[in-house]
Design an enzyme around this catalytic site. Structure first.
Site, PDB file in Angstrom:
ATOM      1  N   ASP A  70       8.637  -8.774   1.544  1.00 54.01           N
ATOM      2  CA  ASP A  70       6.865  -8.721   1.312  1.00 54.01           C
ATOM      3  C   ASP A  70       6.206  -7.193   0.533  1.00 54.01           C
ATOM      4  OD1 ASP A  70       7.821  -6.586   2.519  1.00 54.01           O
ATOM      5  OD2 ASP A  70       6.550  -6.122   4.677  1.00 54.01           O
ATOM      6  N   ASN A 138       3.955   0.008  14.761  1.00 56.64           N
ATOM      7  CA  ASN A 138       2.282  -1.234  15.223  1.00 56.64           C
ATOM      8  C   ASN A 138       2.906  -2.463  16.039  1.00 56.64           C
ATOM      9  OD1 ASN A 138       2.832  -2.420  12.726  1.00 56.64           O
ATOM     10  ND2 ASN A 138       0.638  -2.309  12.258  1.00 56.64           N
ATOM     11  N   HIS A 140       4.225  -4.578  13.815  1.00 57.36           N
ATOM     12  CA  HIS A 140       4.395  -5.490  12.021  1.00 57.36           C
ATOM     13  C   HIS A 140       5.359  -5.895  12.405  1.00 57.36           C
ATOM     14  CE1 HIS A 140       4.483  -2.977   8.982  1.00 57.36           C
ATOM     15  NE2 HIS A 140       5.583  -2.887   9.500  1.00 57.36           N
ATOM     16  N   GLU A 145       0.787  -8.396  10.229  1.00 55.73           N
ATOM     17  CA  GLU A 145      -0.066  -6.927  10.888  1.00 55.73           C
ATOM     18  C   GLU A 145      -0.799  -8.255  12.416  1.00 55.73           C
ATOM     19  OE1 GLU A 145       1.057  -4.414  10.025  1.00 55.73           O
ATOM     20  OE2 GLU A 145      -0.858  -3.263   8.052  1.00 55.73           O
TER      21      GLU A 145
HETATM   22  P1  PGA Z   1      10.334   1.734   8.276  1.00 48.21           P
HETATM   23  O1  PGA Z   1       9.586   0.166   8.479  1.00 48.21           O
HETATM   24  O2  PGA Z   1      11.777   1.437   8.663  1.00 48.21           O
HETATM   25  O3  PGA Z   1      10.743   2.159   7.320  1.00 48.21           O
HETATM   26  O4  PGA Z   1      10.054   2.401   9.488  1.00 48.21           O
HETATM   27  C1  PGA Z   1       8.867  -0.570   8.987  1.00 48.21           C
HETATM   28  C2  PGA Z   1       7.879  -1.460   8.871  1.00 48.21           C
HETATM   29  O5  PGA Z   1       7.063  -0.501   9.128  1.00 48.21           O
HETATM   30  O6  PGA Z   1       7.840  -2.604   9.086  1.00 48.21           O
END
Ligand code: PGA
Length: 244
Positions: A70, A138, A140, A145
């Protein structure tokens, strides 16, 4: 038996060690593998260990293709917080990956054609063999999302409020409000998924996932419908409800 196997890891270091070995196994079993890679704090140490092992063991990775999962939109691709910069810094440049072996979203002036372009490149490479994912606070997955419904395929998305506070972008010069992501369709088509759960303030998303109910409000819960998921979690932070 569930297709999602949970692996308790003693700490973040142990998780990263195990995950880096999974990556090494994938590229040694299939020297032409296509590997989709998430960014963020979770896989950082995994990638560093992976790069060291590839170098130490002198593994030929010239036919391996990496795919960026992404990207944040409307900031320059070479800005500090982009997924591009992250992957260039932690995988692509240290391993000297040829540009044609890195399938990567652009971050500016993109529309749906960018999704099409990336999907075609993945298809030409025979699809994703291994997809490395992290869990968002969250719930995701990539930038899929939570919401009342989900876009099935690769798409441009408006970021959730939580995601706008992600460490990679929260201090960005311009506020980052949109992203582009592989959709659940492309993620679920991966032959194998390595799902890493580490980091702060994710217990609630992890607990929700373990309810084993598939919900658009928890996009990661779609992984229950995949046949081959290894979920590695950092047991210093997370208490599992399920283990196998
Ligand atoms: P992080 O992010 O590995 O920095 O915790 C994960 C995400 O938000 O998908």
């Amino acid at each position: 038996m569930d297709a999602m196997a949970f692996h308790r890891c003693a700490d973040y270091q142990a998780l990263s060690e195990k995950a880096s070995e999974c990556l090494i196994r994938a590229i040694t079993q299939n020297p032409q593998a296509t590997i989709c890679v998430a960014t963020g704090g979770t896989p950082l140490l995994t990638y560093s260990m992976f790069v060291s092992k590839v170098k130490q063991r002198n593994i030929d990775i010239s036919q391996i293709t990496f795919v960026k999962l992404d990207e944040w939109l409307n900031i320059p691709l070479n800005a500090d917080g982009t997924c591009e910069t992250f992957l260039q810094t932690h995988i692509i440049q240290p391993l000297n990956i040829a540009p044609e072996r890195f399938i990567s979203f652009r971050s500016q002036n993109v529309d749906d054609k960018e999704c099409q372009r990336v999907i075609e490149l993945i298809t030409q490479n025979g699809g994703i063999d291994l997809c490395v994912l992290g869990l968002g606070k969250n719930g995701h997955l990539g930038l899929n999302e939570p919401g009342d419904s989900l876009e099935p395929a690769c798409h441009i998305t408006v970021l959730d409020e939580h995601t706008r506070q992600h460490a990679m972008i929260k201090d960005s010069e311009q506020p980052v409000e949109c992203g582009i992501t592989l959709g659940l369709r492309e993620i679920m088509a991966a032959r194998e998924i390595l799902f890493l759960v580490a980091g702060e303030r994710k217990q609630s998303a992890f607990s929700k996932l373990q309810e084993k109910k598939v919900s658009c409000q928890t996009p990661s819960s779609f992984l229950w419908m995949h046949q081959n998921v290894h979920c590695l979690y950092d047991s210093t932070r997370f208490t599992p409800n399920l283990e196998n």
